[in-house]
Write an enzyme that holds these catalytic residues in place. Structure first.
Site, short mmCIF file in Angstrom:
data_model
loop_
_atom_site.label_atom_id
_atom_site.label_comp_id
_atom_site.label_asym_id
_atom_site.label_seq_id
_atom_site.Cartn_x
_atom_site.Cartn_y
_atom_site.Cartn_z
N LYS A 144 0.30 8.84 6.23
CA LYS A 144 1.51 8.40 6.91
C LYS A 144 1.26 7.00 7.44
O LYS A 144 0.20 6.70 8.00
CB LYS A 144 1.84 9.34 8.06
CG LYS A 144 2.31 10.71 7.58
CD LYS A 144 3.67 10.62 6.93
CE LYS A 144 4.26 12.00 6.65
NZ LYS A 144 5.56 11.89 5.95
N GLU A 152 5.56 5.90 -1.02
CA GLU A 152 6.76 6.71 -0.80
C GLU A 152 7.67 6.03 0.21
O GLU A 152 7.24 5.65 1.30
CB GLU A 152 6.33 8.09 -0.28
CG GLU A 152 7.48 9.03 -0.07
CD GLU A 152 7.00 10.45 0.28
OE1 GLU A 152 5.84 10.77 -0.02
OE2 GLU A 152 7.79 11.21 0.85
N ASP A 200 3.07 7.10 2.71
CA ASP A 200 4.48 7.37 3.01
C ASP A 200 4.86 6.56 4.24
O ASP A 200 4.31 6.76 5.32
CB ASP A 200 4.67 8.88 3.28
CG ASP A 200 6.15 9.26 3.43
OD1 ASP A 200 7.01 8.37 3.34
OD2 ASP A 200 6.42 10.46 3.64
N LYS A 224 12.89 18.32 -2.32
CA LYS A 224 12.69 19.24 -1.20
C LYS A 224 13.89 20.18 -1.17
O LYS A 224 15.03 19.73 -1.01
CB LYS A 224 12.61 18.49 0.14
CG LYS A 224 11.37 17.61 0.29
CD LYS A 224 11.40 16.87 1.61
CE LYS A 224 10.23 15.90 1.71
NZ LYS A 224 10.37 15.01 2.88
N GLU A 266 3.10 18.58 -2.21
CA GLU A 266 2.47 18.50 -0.88
C GLU A 266 2.85 19.77 -0.12
O GLU A 266 3.19 19.72 1.07
CB GLU A 266 2.91 17.23 -0.15
CG GLU A 266 4.42 17.08 -0.10
CD GLU A 266 4.89 15.85 0.66
OE1 GLU A 266 4.06 15.05 1.10
OE2 GLU A 266 6.11 15.72 0.83
N LYS A 300 -2.18 12.00 1.16
CA LYS A 300 -1.05 11.14 1.50
C LYS A 300 -1.22 10.68 2.92
O LYS A 300 -1.41 11.50 3.83
CB LYS A 300 0.24 11.94 1.33
CG LYS A 300 1.46 11.25 1.85
CD LYS A 300 2.70 11.90 1.28
CE LYS A 300 3.69 12.23 2.36
NZ LYS A 300 4.94 12.76 1.83
N HIS A 334 0.17 16.58 14.36
CA HIS A 334 0.53 15.87 13.13
C HIS A 334 1.43 14.70 13.50
O HIS A 334 2.47 14.89 14.11
CB HIS A 334 1.23 16.83 12.17
CG HIS A 334 1.34 16.30 10.78
ND1 HIS A 334 0.22 15.99 10.02
CD2 HIS A 334 2.40 16.01 10.00
CE1 HIS A 334 0.61 15.54 8.84
NE2 HIS A 334 1.93 15.54 8.80
N ASP A 384 12.27 9.50 -1.25
CA ASP A 384 12.38 10.73 -0.46
C ASP A 384 13.65 10.66 0.40
O ASP A 384 14.66 11.28 0.08
CB ASP A 384 11.11 10.92 0.38
CG ASP A 384 11.12 12.23 1.15
OD1 ASP A 384 12.01 13.07 0.91
OD2 ASP A 384 10.24 12.44 2.02
#
Ligand code: MG
Length: 373
Positions: free
Chosen positions: A169, A224, A198, A273, A327, A167, A22, A249
């Site tokens: 990155k 984001e 994001d 979060k 998410e 989403k 990831h 965020d």
């Protein structure tokens, strides 16, 4: 069963392999480290919380290793002998000896809720005031790979019926190349799915104002955190300039951050979060500020394992203002789920498990297999 006094506190670090590497803007991971914090009461009830950050200390400065030291050396001694339902008192005591370190405190705070709820024989959401919903939609996170790879992965997910929003990155490459990549993905997928991006705080104001409108034109639905967390004025300027919502965020960790974002109209959506904010109660306080300001919330992730994911699910289900999906895909990215009964991902959503506490049970053999030695 009824003696709620904490007898001991244990921690363990797990390294859970992922189904695929990831990537974030400037770093990546092949396994997710997870700190498990387990409290046991004199009544014999245990509660578990997860200390977890996305891969390493790049996001907020903490890592599983720093959390383990903070919990074992500074927090555990003040927990032993206190009651698991004394959450406000424990939080004050933790803040008296340790500043910041919100991820480490979140692991403890979730474990307190789990143990307290189990002692009462009720689910954690009961302690949060009951349910506004019993499931939340789950967005899938796509990495920073090429457009073709990302489109293939998204098509598979769409066909499986598990996810209808994605989403991406960004921030790993030169902005022009990165935007070209995302525009290609958005133009292919935007009619079938919701596409969000994001930036993980990697751009400056000028880059954002130059390139983000291009993403909006291509059908991207939400942006984001394009700029560093501290740059709330930049975020406000970008939010005013864009026709699509900006989600905060990195700029949002505490209730005071939420108040500042609201006052400056710096974000149209808040990413909640449990981890980054120090637990369920502080996250709920942020959601209340958002609700009063008419700002919808999204259930964000630090790529938690099953315990952290379900803790966030209880909060999202108990909080009316979490209307912007979630998410909470962490366990889907991991090669093993670590539970005796799997989580229920179905119809594009994660469904709340039943049972006392967090409603899930760790499989001791699986935990042992991934425990770092
Ligand atoms: Mg983010």
């Amino acid at each position: 069963m009824n003696d709620l006094t904490i007898e001991h506190v244990r921690t363990a670090i797990l390294d859970v392999p992922l189904i695929r590497p990831h990537r974030f803007a400037r770093t990546g991971m092949e396994a997710q480290p997870i700190l498990l914090v387990t409290l046991t009461t004199r009544g014999g009830v245990t509660g578990t919380g997860e200390g977890v950050v996305p891969g390493g200390p790049w996001w907020g400065g903490e890592s599983v290793e720093t959390m383990q030291v903070i919990v074992e050396r500074y927090l555990a001694p003040l927990l032993v002998g206190r009651r698991v339902d004394d959450i406000a008192g424990v939080q004050q005591a933790m803040d008296d000896v340790v500043a910041n370190n919100l991820y480490a405190k979140a692991a403890v705070e979730v474990a307190l809720h789990d143990a307290w709820a189990r002692s009462l024989g009720v689910p954690v959401h009961t302690l949060l005031g009951g349910l506004a919903r019993t499931s939340v939609p789950v967005t899938w996170a796509l990495g920073t790979e090429s457009a073709a790879e990302v489109i293939d992965e998204a098509r598979d997910k769409l066909e499986s019926g598990l996810h209808s929003s994605f989403k991406l990155k960004m921030g790993a490459q030169d902005p022009a190349d990165d935007v070209a990549r995302v525009v290609e993905v958005a133009e292919k997928l935007a009619c079938d799915a919701s596409i969000r991006v994001d930036l993980n705080a990697r751009w400056d104001l000028v880059t954002s104002l130059r390139w983000l409108p291009r993403l909006a034109e291509a059908g991207v639905d939400l942006v984001e955190q394009p700029v560093p967390g501290a740059e709330v004025e930049w975020l406000a300027e970008i939010n005013a300039a864009l026709p699509i919502p900006v989600m905060a965020d990195e700029s949002l960790r505490t209730p005071s951050d939420a108040l500042r974002l609201v006052r400056m109209r710096a974000a149209d959506v808040f990413s909640l979060k449990t981890t980054k904010s120090g637990g369920l109660r502080a996250t709920r306080a942020i959601a209340e500020i958002a609700a009063a300001a008419g700002v919808p919330c999204h259930g964000g992730t630090s790529i938690e394992g099953p315990i952290g994911t379900v803790a966030s699910l209880h909060l999202a289900c108990a909080t009316p203002g979490v209307t912007f999906g979630s998410e909470l895909f962490g366990p889907l990215l991991m090669r093993e789920e670590l539970l005796t009964e799997p989580l229920r991902y179905a119809d594009g959503a994660l469904h709340l498990p039943e049972g006392p506490g967090l409603g899930v049970e760790l499989d001791p053999a699986a935990v042992a297999r991934f425990t770092r030695r």
